[in-house]
Motif scaffolding. Structure first.
Motif, mmCIF file in Angstrom:
data_model
loop_
_atom_site.group_PDB
_atom_site.id
_atom_site.type_symbol
_atom_site.label_atom_id
_atom_site.label_comp_id
_atom_site.label_asym_id
_atom_site.label_seq_id
_atom_site.Cartn_x
_atom_site.Cartn_y
_atom_site.Cartn_z
ATOM 1 N N ASP A 26 4.305 12.225 3.584
ATOM 2 C CA ASP A 26 6.033 13.162 2.588
ATOM 3 C C ASP A 26 7.040 12.033 2.501
ATOM 4 O O ASP A 26 7.646 11.721 2.345
ATOM 5 C CB ASP A 26 6.081 14.161 3.985
ATOM 6 N N GLU A 27 6.877 10.975 4.249
ATOM 7 C CA GLU A 27 7.857 10.166 3.905
ATOM 8 C C GLU A 27 8.091 9.272 2.901
ATOM 9 O O GLU A 27 8.539 8.766 1.814
ATOM 10 C CB GLU A 27 7.986 9.349 5.061
ATOM 11 N N VAL A 28 6.614 8.624 2.541
ATOM 12 C CA VAL A 28 6.184 7.816 1.421
ATOM 13 C C VAL A 28 6.623 8.334 0.022
ATOM 14 O O VAL A 28 7.579 7.857 -0.569
ATOM 15 C CB VAL A 28 4.388 7.575 1.413
ATOM 16 N N ILE A 29 6.362 9.981 -0.525
ATOM 17 C CA ILE A 29 6.960 10.350 -1.184
ATOM 18 C C ILE A 29 8.232 10.700 -1.475
ATOM 19 O O ILE A 29 9.236 10.185 -2.191
ATOM 20 C CB ILE A 29 6.089 11.596 -1.627
ATOM 21 N N GLN A 30 8.945 10.649 -0.248
ATOM 22 C CA GLN A 30 10.526 10.185 -0.816
ATOM 23 C C GLN A 30 11.183 8.691 -0.876
ATOM 24 O O GLN A 30 12.628 8.559 -0.713
ATOM 25 C CB GLN A 30 11.530 11.002 0.798
ATOM 26 N N GLY A 31 9.943 7.952 -0.576
ATOM 27 C CA GLY A 31 10.623 6.603 -0.577
ATOM 28 C C GLY A 31 10.447 5.786 0.591
ATOM 29 O O GLY A 31 10.879 4.458 0.738
ATOM 30 N N LEU A 88 0.662 -1.121 -0.283
ATOM 31 C CA LEU A 88 0.196 -0.017 0.040
ATOM 32 C C LEU A 88 0.790 0.703 -0.351
ATOM 33 O O LEU A 88 0.389 2.096 -0.965
ATOM 34 C CB LEU A 88 -1.000 -0.040 1.352
ATOM 35 N N GLY A 89 1.675 1.497 0.871
ATOM 36 C CA GLY A 89 3.016 2.701 0.939
ATOM 37 C C GLY A 89 3.449 3.068 -0.688
ATOM 38 O O GLY A 89 3.748 4.083 -0.916
ATOM 39 N N ALA A 90 3.622 1.893 -1.740
ATOM 40 C CA ALA A 90 4.458 1.197 -2.730
ATOM 41 C C ALA A 90 3.064 2.187 -3.611
ATOM 42 O O ALA A 90 3.576 3.420 -4.425
ATOM 43 C CB ALA A 90 4.650 -0.175 -3.251
ATOM 44 N N VAL A 91 1.213 2.684 -3.354
ATOM 45 C CA VAL A 91 1.064 2.603 -3.815
ATOM 46 C C VAL A 91 1.019 3.749 -4.047
ATOM 47 O O VAL A 91 0.499 5.011 -4.478
ATOM 48 C CB VAL A 91 -0.658 1.576 -3.873
ATOM 49 N N ARG A 92 1.066 4.671 -2.524
ATOM 50 C CA ARG A 92 0.961 5.740 -2.521
ATOM 51 C C ARG A 92 2.348 6.515 -2.800
ATOM 52 O O ARG A 92 1.981 7.922 -3.369
ATOM 53 C CB ARG A 92 1.092 6.397 -0.583
ATOM 54 N N ILE A 146 -6.690 3.125 -2.940
ATOM 55 C CA ILE A 146 -7.838 2.825 -3.446
ATOM 56 C C ILE A 146 -7.520 1.451 -4.994
ATOM 57 O O ILE A 146 -7.705 0.734 -5.236
ATOM 58 C CB ILE A 146 -9.184 3.504 -3.376
ATOM 59 N N ASP A 147 -5.879 2.324 -5.161
ATOM 60 C CA ASP A 147 -5.644 1.807 -6.676
ATOM 61 C C ASP A 147 -4.706 0.453 -6.455
ATOM 62 O O ASP A 147 -5.116 0.033 -7.433
ATOM 63 C CB ASP A 147 -4.565 2.918 -7.371
ATOM 64 N N PHE A 148 -4.613 0.032 -5.133
ATOM 65 C CA PHE A 148 -3.887 -0.979 -5.169
ATOM 66 C C PHE A 148 -4.466 -2.114 -6.204
ATOM 67 O O PHE A 148 -4.003 -3.190 -6.477
ATOM 68 C CB PHE A 148 -3.940 -1.411 -3.077
ATOM 69 N N PRO A 149 -5.803 -2.388 -6.142
ATOM 70 C CA PRO A 149 -6.339 -3.698 -7.603
ATOM 71 C C PRO A 149 -5.876 -3.579 -8.823
ATOM 72 O O PRO A 149 -6.224 -4.493 -9.121
ATOM 73 C CB PRO A 149 -7.838 -3.522 -6.663
ATOM 74 N N LYS A 150 -5.953 -2.248 -9.093
ATOM 75 C CA LYS A 150 -4.606 -2.455 -9.903
ATOM 76 C C LYS A 150 -3.553 -2.463 -10.489
ATOM 77 O O LYS A 150 -2.812 -2.814 -11.743
ATOM 78 C CB LYS A 150 -5.056 -0.888 -10.700
ATOM 79 N N GLN A 151 -2.694 -3.041 -9.074
ATOM 80 C CA GLN A 151 -0.934 -3.726 -9.256
ATOM 81 C C GLN A 151 -0.961 -4.650 -9.659
ATOM 82 O O GLN A 151 -1.672 -5.176 -9.805
ATOM 83 C CB GLN A 151 -1.215 -3.342 -8.190
ATOM 84 N N LYS A 152 0.167 -5.165 -10.688
ATOM 85 C CA LYS A 152 0.789 -6.414 -11.305
ATOM 86 C C LYS A 152 1.826 -6.542 -10.572
ATOM 87 O O LYS A 152 2.604 -5.892 -10.009
ATOM 88 C CB LYS A 152 1.270 -5.992 -12.860
ATOM 89 N N ILE A 153 1.473 -7.776 -10.224
ATOM 90 C CA ILE A 153 2.922 -7.824 -9.017
ATOM 91 C C ILE A 153 3.215 -9.025 -9.168
ATOM 92 O O ILE A 153 2.364 -10.687 -9.236
ATOM 93 C CB ILE A 153 2.436 -7.695 -7.301
ATOM 94 N N GLY A 197 2.346 8.251 -6.133
ATOM 95 C CA GLY A 197 1.377 9.460 -5.617
ATOM 96 C C GLY A 197 -0.407 9.005 -6.293
ATOM 97 O O GLY A 197 -0.928 9.656 -6.545
ATOM 98 N N ARG A 198 -0.543 7.660 -5.895
ATOM 99 C CA ARG A 198 -2.367 7.168 -6.029
ATOM 100 C C ARG A 198 -2.933 6.667 -4.319
ATOM 101 O O ARG A 198 -2.177 6.713 -3.671
ATOM 102 C CB ARG A 198 -1.810 6.404 -7.040
#
Ligand SMILES: NC(=O)C1=CN([C@@H]2O[C@H](COP(=O)(O)OP(=O)(O)OC[C@H]3O[C@@H](n4cnc5c(N)ncnc54)[C@H](O)[C@@H]3O)[C@@H](O)[C@H]2O)C=CC1
Ligand SMILES: CC(=O)C(=O)O
Ligand SMILES: [Mg+2]
Length: 622
Positions: free
Chosen positions: A547-552, A321-325, A332-339, A328-329
């Motif tokens: 802020d933290e999440v955007i920094q990775g 979920l952190g990776a989706v955030r 709720i966009d998590f179900p679109k991720q290809k894993i 910058g998304r």
């Protein structure tokens, strides 16, 4: 050659002390005239093992162990005094060998020894040191060094810590559990040593992982160290080297299997829950063959969970979920991720099941959503891509087996290699729980350059360090700084030049299991529900700021582990209350818990955490 010389000169003060000891009625066997006369002791159990005068360690015979209430307090293999010395000497000499041959990290084991000696002498001080310097010493008492410790345990073993229930103890466990001196035990971490980190079957030496996990329970969750119990269930080992090693501390037989195996674990569970009905048992590092079966067998009856299956799943969900955030998304966009997941063992399958359920919830929480969510995953194991064409497919992996026709359209087939899968799928996330160091090779990472994600994520979650699927240096150097990176064991951030930093997150179940255990304890729930685990994962996912999440930065630094554990525990309690599972704890009844606000629950957790401060001691005769 004799091991001890008969001509040792004793100092006069030592002679005086020995005389006093003998005249006080304590007869020791080194006086030639007294020969085989027994020594009378007025102690039992751990008091004997902690007394250098009487301790024989692994050389206590089975009859002596029974007579002195020592059964279960030592590894099961009874050793001759000569073998004991040999074990010690191998360890002592290793230092010389290391100094000469230059091992990868000579200091790690030395640091562990120093900390371990402090742990033996003074628990309060040990935990004070650990908590104050958690960033520096978690990697020593936990992954990666704990793996090295387990691999070298026959030499490192000094004072026993925890209990050993072996296949030889069948029929005895209900009584021997009373050999443990503590009246109250809150937390047990149990392993059978069959898959220790990514290091395979280490047999009885795997006890080190249970000790390391409980160190984090004390340091992060503030569980009282007098109320934790590391346990090894020794049913043998299939490690050929250990089966032949005369210095091995465990049962030298092949592992029990089938009903015989289950009978041993059943007996252990019955024994510990009879003596301590409120205890929580964390299953750790059981090979996946048993991890799922035992979880299903016990989870509705006992307060237990499997850290590798359930704790890892929660941490991975928080990371995903952190990776989706971080793209910058919205979450709720998590179900679109290809894993793409490499590894379909206890950890990999645990993550896949939890990720699928999370997606399904976001898509409407119904059967259709659950069905469609599975199309977001491609699973690669030792035999390559798992499809419906796989023979003898593992039933736990079956729900994720891809349809052959669909794979054909995608240019893939049964058993396709990881690099082929990454090339064709162009995933958003590449997640490794394979225990294969370097699996995310240059070729695989090059293929990930074509990812359709604006910021691909790499989770190299296998432990210890050498088993990581790739290092952050390699990942950042191939893919540049626009990625998210997490690893199971700690790595340093990478300096990318021009003031840019490639953040290396530690994606490890240590961010959840202490809070799951503490929250369950303080809620008084009799079981650990899916909802409680989900609440824990969601709290961890929400912990990091935008802020933290955007920094990775998608996981907190370990220096914040006590704070995050507190928050996770509070979320677990809240969910237990909402599901009507909470029965209260230690004078706090469930009705009162129900009235608490969010902040009051956090305060309640804080107040119940043990802190390493010396209490005033007062003598009282029994
Ligand atoms: N970061 C964390 O919090 C956690 C990390 N782990 C790590 O995950 C790893 C695996 O643990 P388990 O699932 O319990 O082990 P396991 O032995 O049950 O599963 C390993 C899986 O990896 C697969 N595999 C082996 N070689 C492969 C290859 N070349 N390519 C792709 N897949 C391959 C196997 O077929 C198997 O499915 C261990 O290194 C463990 O330390 C486990 C739990 C938590
Ligand atoms: C972290 C952990 O539980 C494992 O590697 O098995
Ligand atoms: Mg584990």
């Amino acid at each position: 050659m004799p091991i001890f010389s008969n001509h040792v000169r004793l100092s006069s003060s030592l002679l005086q002390r020995l005389k006093r000891h003998v005249t006080a009625g304590v007869h020791r066997s080194f006086t030639t005239t007294e020969g085989n006369r027994p020594t009378i002791v007025h102690k039992r159990s751990l008091d004997i093992l902690h007394d250098p005068w009487f301790n024989k360690g692994t050389a206590f015979s089975m009859t002596e162990r029974d007579r002195l209430d020592l059964r279960g307090l030592l590894p099961p293999n009874v050793m001759s005094p000569n073998l004991q010395i040999e074990r010690f000497m191998v360890d002592l000499k290793r230092l010389q060998v290391q100094a000469r041959d230059g091992p990868s990290d000579p200091n790690a084991l030395a640091k562990w020894r120093i900390l371990n000696r402090l742990h033996d002498r003074n628990e309060t001080m040990y935990y004070k040191v650990l908590i104050a310097n958690i960033e520096e010493y978690a990697p020593v008492v936990y992954t990666p060094t704990v793996g090295l410790v387990c691999q070298n345990y026959s030499g490192l073993f000094r004072r026993p810590r925890g209990m050993y229930f072996s296949a030889e103890d069948r029929g005895e466990m209900m009584s021997m559990v009373y050999n443990w001196p503590a009246e109250q035990v809150d937390m047990i971490v149990v392993t059978d040593g069959s898959r220790v980190l990514g290091l395979g079957d280490l047999g009885v030496h795997g006890i080190g992982i249970a000790i390391g996990k409980l160190d984090l329970y004390v340091a992060a969750a503030g569980i009282n160290p007098q109320r934790v119990l590391p346990v090894m269930i020794d049913v043998g080992t299939n490690n050929g080297k250990l089966l032949k090693d005369p210095l091995y501390l465990g049962l030298q037989q092949h592992r029990l299997d089938g009903d015989d195996y289950v009978a041993v674990v059943d007996e252990f569970m019955e024994a510990v829950f009879t003596r301590w009905p409120n205890v929580i048992v964390q299953f750790e590092d059981f090979q996946s063959k048993w991890a799922f079966k035992l979880l299903q067998r016990y989870r509705n009856t006992y307060r237990m969970f499997n850290d590798d299956v359930q704790g890892t799943a929660g941490v991975a969900i928080a990371g995903l979920l952190g990776a989706v955030r971080a793209q910058g998304r919205p979450m709720i966009d998590f179900p679109k991720q290809k894993i793409v997941v490499a590894g379909a063992g206890s950890a990999g399958i645990g993550v896949l099941n939890a990720a699928r359920k999370t997606m399904a919830r976001m898509l409407g929480n119904n059967e259709i959503a659950y069905e469609s969510a599975k199309s977001q995953f491609w699973v690669v194991d030792a035999k390559g891509l798992i499809t419906e064409g796989r023979e003898n497919i593992d039933p736990d992996a079956l729900p994720f087996a891809r349809n052959l026709k669909e794979m054909d359209r995608q240019g893939l087939r049964e058993g396709a290699s990881l690099v082929e899968v990454v090339k064709q799928v162009k995933p958003d996330v590449l997640l490794g729980l394979s225990a294969v160091g370097g699996l995310f090779s240059k070729e695989v990472l090059e293929a990930l350059k074509d990812s359709t994600s604006t910021r691909p994520a790499i989770f190299a979650m296998s432990n210890p360090t050498k088993n990581a699927e790739c290092t952050p240096e390699v990942a950042f150097s191939i893919l540049g700084d626009n990625i998210i990176f997490a690893s199971g064991s700690p790595f340093r951030d990478v300096d990318l030049g021009n003031g840019r930093i490639g953040h290396c997150n530690q994606g490890n179940n240590m961010y959840l299991f202490p809070g799951i255990g503490l929250g369950t304890l303080l809620s008084g729930s009799r079981v650990i529900s899916d909802g409680m685990l989900q609440a824990a994962a969601e709290r961890l996912a929400a912990y990091m700021s935008d802020d933290e999440v955007i920094q990775g930065i998608i996981f907190p630094s370990i220096s914040r582990i006590r704070d995050i554990t507190q928050e996770v525990a509070a979320a677990v309690i809240k969910e237990a209350v909402e599901e009507d599972l909470a029965e209260g704890h230690n004078g706090m009844d469930a009705r009162e818990l129900r009235k608490f606000s969010q902040n009051e629950i956090v305060e309640y957790v804080k107040k119940n955490m043990w802190n390493p401060e010396y209490p005033t001691l007062v003598y009282k005769q029994d």
